[in-house]
Design an enzyme around this catalytic site. Structure first.
Site, PDB file in Angstrom:
ATOM      1  N   GLY B  71      -3.326  11.977  17.033  1.00  0.00           N
ATOM      2  CA  GLY B  71      -3.940  12.713  15.932  1.00  0.00           C
ATOM      3  C   GLY B  71      -5.197  12.041  15.401  1.00  0.00           C
ATOM      4  O   GLY B  71      -6.210  12.696  15.131  1.00  0.00           O
ATOM      5  N   THR B  72      -5.140  10.723  15.252  1.00  0.00           N
ATOM      6  CA  THR B  72      -6.300   9.999  14.732  1.00  0.00           C
ATOM      7  C   THR B  72      -7.498  10.179  15.657  1.00  0.00           C
ATOM      8  O   THR B  72      -8.611  10.468  15.207  1.00  0.00           O
ATOM      9  CB  THR B  72      -5.963   8.500  14.566  1.00  0.00           C
ATOM     10  OG1 THR B  72      -4.968   8.369  13.552  1.00  0.00           O
ATOM     11  CG2 THR B  72      -7.183   7.691  14.180  1.00  0.00           C
ATOM     12  N   ASN B 151       0.079  15.929   4.394  1.00  0.00           N
ATOM     13  CA  ASN B 151       1.190  15.177   4.968  1.00  0.00           C
ATOM     14  C   ASN B 151       2.057  14.470   3.930  1.00  0.00           C
ATOM     15  O   ASN B 151       3.151  14.038   4.238  1.00  0.00           O
ATOM     16  CB  ASN B 151       0.652  14.134   5.966  1.00  0.00           C
ATOM     17  CG  ASN B 151      -0.436  13.268   5.363  1.00  0.00           C
ATOM     18  OD1 ASN B 151      -1.348  13.762   4.697  1.00  0.00           O
ATOM     19  ND2 ASN B 151      -0.342  11.970   5.575  1.00  0.00           N
ATOM     20  N   GLN B 179       0.210  17.677  10.666  1.00  0.00           N
ATOM     21  CA  GLN B 179       1.493  17.842   9.986  1.00  0.00           C
ATOM     22  C   GLN B 179       1.986  19.292  10.040  1.00  0.00           C
ATOM     23  O   GLN B 179       3.165  19.548   9.909  1.00  0.00           O
ATOM     24  CB  GLN B 179       1.334  17.390   8.530  1.00  0.00           C
ATOM     25  CG  GLN B 179       2.590  16.877   7.878  1.00  0.00           C
ATOM     26  CD  GLN B 179       3.215  15.690   8.587  1.00  0.00           C
ATOM     27  OE1 GLN B 179       4.307  15.789   9.121  1.00  0.00           O
ATOM     28  NE2 GLN B 179       2.521  14.556   8.609  1.00  0.00           N
ATOM     29  N   SER B 199      -0.781  16.503  16.949  1.00  0.00           N
ATOM     30  CA  SER B 199      -0.207  15.279  17.509  1.00  0.00           C
ATOM     31  C   SER B 199       1.217  15.553  17.966  1.00  0.00           C
ATOM     32  O   SER B 199       1.959  16.286  17.321  1.00  0.00           O
ATOM     33  CB  SER B 199      -0.229  14.204  16.421  1.00  0.00           C
ATOM     34  OG  SER B 199       0.605  13.137  16.782  1.00  0.00           O
ATOM     35  N   HIS B 201       3.827  13.308  18.408  1.00  0.00           N
ATOM     36  CA  HIS B 201       4.971  12.546  17.876  1.00  0.00           C
ATOM     37  C   HIS B 201       5.459  13.066  16.535  1.00  0.00           C
ATOM     38  O   HIS B 201       6.483  12.631  16.040  1.00  0.00           O
ATOM     39  CB  HIS B 201       4.667  11.038  17.837  1.00  0.00           C
ATOM     40  CG  HIS B 201       3.843  10.586  16.672  1.00  0.00           C
ATOM     41  ND1 HIS B 201       4.404  10.076  15.528  1.00  0.00           N
ATOM     42  CD2 HIS B 201       2.512  10.554  16.474  1.00  0.00           C
ATOM     43  CE1 HIS B 201       3.439   9.739  14.677  1.00  0.00           C
ATOM     44  NE2 HIS B 201       2.288  10.034  15.240  1.00  0.00           N
ATOM     45  N   THR B 237      -7.873   8.359  32.336  1.00  0.00           N
ATOM     46  CA  THR B 237      -6.914   9.055  33.194  1.00  0.00           C
ATOM     47  C   THR B 237      -6.018   9.937  32.329  1.00  0.00           C
ATOM     48  O   THR B 237      -5.485   9.487  31.329  1.00  0.00           O
ATOM     49  CB  THR B 237      -6.047   8.032  33.957  1.00  0.00           C
ATOM     50  OG1 THR B 237      -6.913   7.204  34.736  1.00  0.00           O
ATOM     51  CG2 THR B 237      -5.052   8.727  34.872  1.00  0.00           C
ATOM     52  N   CYS B 325       0.765   5.723   7.167  1.00  0.00           N
ATOM     53  CA  CYS B 325      -0.434   5.259   7.847  1.00  0.00           C
ATOM     54  C   CYS B 325      -1.229   4.265   7.065  1.00  0.00           C
ATOM     55  O   CYS B 325      -2.185   3.707   7.550  1.00  0.00           O
ATOM     56  CB  CYS B 325      -1.313   6.435   8.199  1.00  0.00           C
ATOM     57  SG  CYS B 325      -0.461   7.474   9.320  1.00  0.00           S
TER      58      CYS B 325
END
Lengths: 375, 381
Positions: B71-72, B151, B179, B199, B201, B237, B325
């Site tokens: 996400g970042t 978030n 989020q 994102s 995760h 990759t 974060c």
């Protein structure tokens, strides 16, 4: 199947997968969270970080976990250049770096840096005299890869480091993505100050790598956000990836000098010597796991496809540029003759290969050469 | 696992079905997707399929999806990439004070590099007003970046209205949906979004994988460089197993969207009802706004955040004070500061409960009881 494209990517080792899956489950929490699960994840991360530094020969150094080798290279080049502006604005890189370094040059130039490239000889090894000529007291960063990804040529890092130390205060970075676990990285004072590694080239998990530094060396971040990893790389740290990288590095480090790659490579060099139309690229002392050869008068793709029909996988040059069909900058820099330049194939070994694969390869290649002789 | 994990907004456990797909692909699909041989082509096919699958979920075309390392990175790519590509047209950016740090700090950095940033305020419910966007818009505005949903407190922002305002303006519209993706339906075309970050995760997928949606024709110059993967927009990759696992996680999230929505809303009720019954004094931050169903941010007057977190943790209730974060710090949440001002007591007594996979009603009830007991003990009531 015979997979001889381990320089493009490798199959993950079961032991690495085991570490990855176990830590993904047991330590899934965000290592920045303050509750117990977060603290436990953070502890595992710290342990992985220590191990990675140690395995890189930089115990107690700084480890920045990244999304892979490209990000590690980008971080090294941009982060060290920007962070060491005060020392000077001159950067030196070799002409045969991975695109992760070379394609960063235009942006650095836009930011006011002056970037010089170090020449290589026909053996694909950098010209140390050229490096010495270009080094000045204003050189702030030098980046020289350890093992070239297309030819396997090993770069004389220690000698280069000696020159760099003598003539500048530059931070010395080396892209060790292809060399880690295959060729020992010099850890003496003249060795690199920072190296990039990538997990998927050493039987680890894709999407994971690291920049490892003896100390911070003024490094600045290139990703901005929650200031994870001491502000050097924002973004939730994938703890399981970090643990799996440490594991993959440990397994790879144990193999240095012990894997039979050199024997296979030397056998193949002798074998290719019997063909008039085949030229082995690079020096004899190249990395043991990569062998590039050029076949006169054909396109590399022809050989790749013919081998593939027999379930043998090799590549033309590097995977990163093979789809773009552009001429390889490495082969150009080495001055490979025109009638050979398009016929390059790269054979790269990994942990899953065996002696039998080499024998089979020779059989198939001999048949292939007979076929092209006939037509 | 011991205890009850109520920090799903920080990160989530990988869904077993996703883990199965991921583990299988790690061994079976190890070709480099840029290789031209068979295993490479198989990896490429999987990559293409995953891209198409994710694109479909947000109403995008496959080529509009750029896979990233999270996400970042997606947020940074959108913001720095737009600034770099469009600085000739203007140097004005509009954002809000409640963005994730990946947006916040990227904008601050641009502020130091000669860009002018307008920080829109939010009301006490954590909502920005579309009118404020309209008023802030200038001829030289090149980027408007406003998160889909917050978030920390969960407030859903008026993205559609902002998208409509921007219809007649050339500025690129980015939204950080990290989020919100997989929690509420998002149709990029419908909402007028040019760039969207997500994102894996956060939706029971693996860590280290994200994507940026880039509408065709939206200008972007990537800040990183290397190989020509992702149509030259993101070098490195391609992490094919991770990407395919992300697609699987997204598929599962979308299939269960309505069901989870309902379940999480009921978790919220269970939580607040139980606290009410126990006679605990609390307020729901952003309680009057439309919020994400899985985030419940509560303020407990008379308590102190540090001892509250430590004691909840000891009681086996794993929550956080806001976003994870800020790297382990308990600095006052910038979101709550934006909502209430710098001196508000909510800054020092608010806890985020966030729900997700594997939680049962009983878990939530138990967590509520333990929270009630902890709060009562700490506030001396």
């Amino acid at each position: 199947m015979i997979y001889f494209d381990n320089s493009a990517t490798t199959m993950p080792d079961d032991r690495v997968l085991d570490t990855f899956i176990k830590s993904s489950k047991a330590f899934f929490a965000n290592p920045s969270s303050l509750h117990r699960l977060g603290i436990e994840a953070d502890r595992l991360l710290a342990r992985a970080s220590e191990q990675v530094a140690e395995l890189a020969g930089m115990s107690g150094g700084t480890v920045v976990f990244t999304s892979g080798g490209t990000e590690a290279d980008n971080l090294a080049l941009f982060g060290l250049a920007r962070g060491n502006r005060a020392h000077g604005k001159k950067i030196l890189v070799s002409a045969i770096e991975h695109p992760a370094i070379l394609r960063s040059i235009p942006q650095l130039e836009k930011e006011g840096f002056e970037v010089g490239t170090i020449r290589v000889g026909r053996d694909g090894v950098i010209d140390l005299a050229d490096l010495a000529d270009q080094l000045t007291s204003e050189t702030s960063v030098v980046s020289i890869m350890h093992v070239n990804n297309e030819t396997g040529a090993i770069q004389p890092l220690e000698e280069a480091g000696g020159l760099i130390r003598a003539k500048s205060r530059a931070v010395f970075h080396s892209d060790a993505v292809q060399s880690f676990g295959k060729v020992a990285i010099p850890v003496s004072e003249n060795g690199p100050d920072a190296i990039s590694v990538s997990a998927h080239k050493i039987h680890g998990i894709e999407g994971s790598g690291a920049l490892i530094l003896k100390k911070r060396h003024g490094l600045e971040a290139i990703l901005f956000g929650g200031n994870q990893q001491e502000g050097l790389r924002s973004g939730t740290v994938p703890v399981a990836h970090a643990a799996a990288l440490a594991k993959a590095m440990r397994l790879a480090a144990e193999e240095i000098g012990r894997a039979p790659y050199a024997e296979w490579r030397n056998g193949l060099v002798r074998y290719f010597g019997d063909f008039d139309k085949v030229m082995v690229l690079g020096a004899e002392e190249n990395a043991p796991h990569i062998l590039s050869v050029a076949i006169r008068g054909i396109k590399g793709e022809i050989a790749v496809n013919a081998l593939q029909e027999q379930d043998i996988y090799v590549s033309t040059s590097s995977a990163c540029s093979s789809r773009s069909r552009k001429e390889s900058h490495v082969l150009q820099a080495m001055g490979v003759p025109d009638d050979y330049r398009h016929g390059v194939i790269r054979i790269s070994f990994g942990r899953m290969n065996s002696e039998r694969d080499i024998t089979r390869f020779k059989e198939v290649f001999t048949t292939f050469m007979e076929t092209i002789e006939r037509v | 696992m011991n205890g009850i994990y109520l920090d799903h907004a920080a990160t989530t456990p990988v869904h077993p079905e996703v883990a199965r797909v991921y583990a299988e692909l790690l061994t079976s699909s190890y070709g480099n997707a840029s290789s031209i041989h068979g295993t490479g082509r198989a990896a490429r096919k999987l990559l293409d399929d995953s891209r198409a699958q994710i694109a479909r979920l947000i109403g995008a075309r496959p080529e509009e999806i750029i896979f990233t390392g999270g996400g970042t990175e997606s947020d940074n790519l959108a913001i720095f990439g737009t600034a770099e590509a469009r600085s000739d047209e203007g140097r004005h950016i509009i954002t809000t004070g409640i963005e994730h740090h990946a947006v916040l700090n990227a904008c601050k950095r641009l502020g130091k590099r000669g860009f002018e940033v307008t920080w829109l305020p939010v009301n006490r419910e954590g909502q920005i007003s579309p009118d404020a966007v309209r008023e802030a818009l200038r001829e030289d505005t090149i980027l408007v970046t406003i998160m889909t949903a917050n978030n920390e407190v969960g407030t859903i922002q008026p993205i559609r209205e902002i998208g409509e305002i921007l219809q007649g303006h050339p500025a690129s519209f980015h939204t950080d949906a990290v989020q919100a993706f997989g929690e509420i339906p998002i149709e990029v075309g419908d909402l007028g979004i040019d760039l969207l970050s997500a994102s894996a995760h956060k939706i029971n997928g693996p860590k280290g994988i994200g994507f940026l949606y880039q509408k065709n024709g939206t200008k972007l110059t990537p800040p990183t460089s290397g190989g020509e993967q992702e149509r030259k927009r993101r070098a490195g990759t391609e992490n094919v197993p991770g990407i395919a696992a992300f697609a699987k996680a997204a598929e599962i999230a979308y299939e269960s969207l309505a069901e989870r929505h309902e379940q999480h809303e009921s978790f919220k009720r269970i939580m607040t009802d139980a606290l009410d019954e126990a006679g605990v004094e609390f307020r729901v931050n952003a309680g009057q706004a439309q919020t994400l169903p899985h985030i419940l941010n509560l303020s407990f007057p008379g308590t102190d955040i540090e001892s509250l977190l430590v004691n909840l943790d000891l009681a086996g209730v794993h929550v956080s004070s806001g976003s994870a974060c800020t790297a382990g710090s308990i600095d006052p949440s910038h979101v709550l500061v934006a909502m209430y001002g710098e001196d508000a007591e909510e800054l020092r007594n608010s806890v985020r409960f966030s729900f997700g996979y594997g939680l049962s009603e009983q878990d939530v009830r138990t967590a509520a009881e333990k929270t009630a007991a902890t709060v009562r003990r700490l506030s001396g009531k």
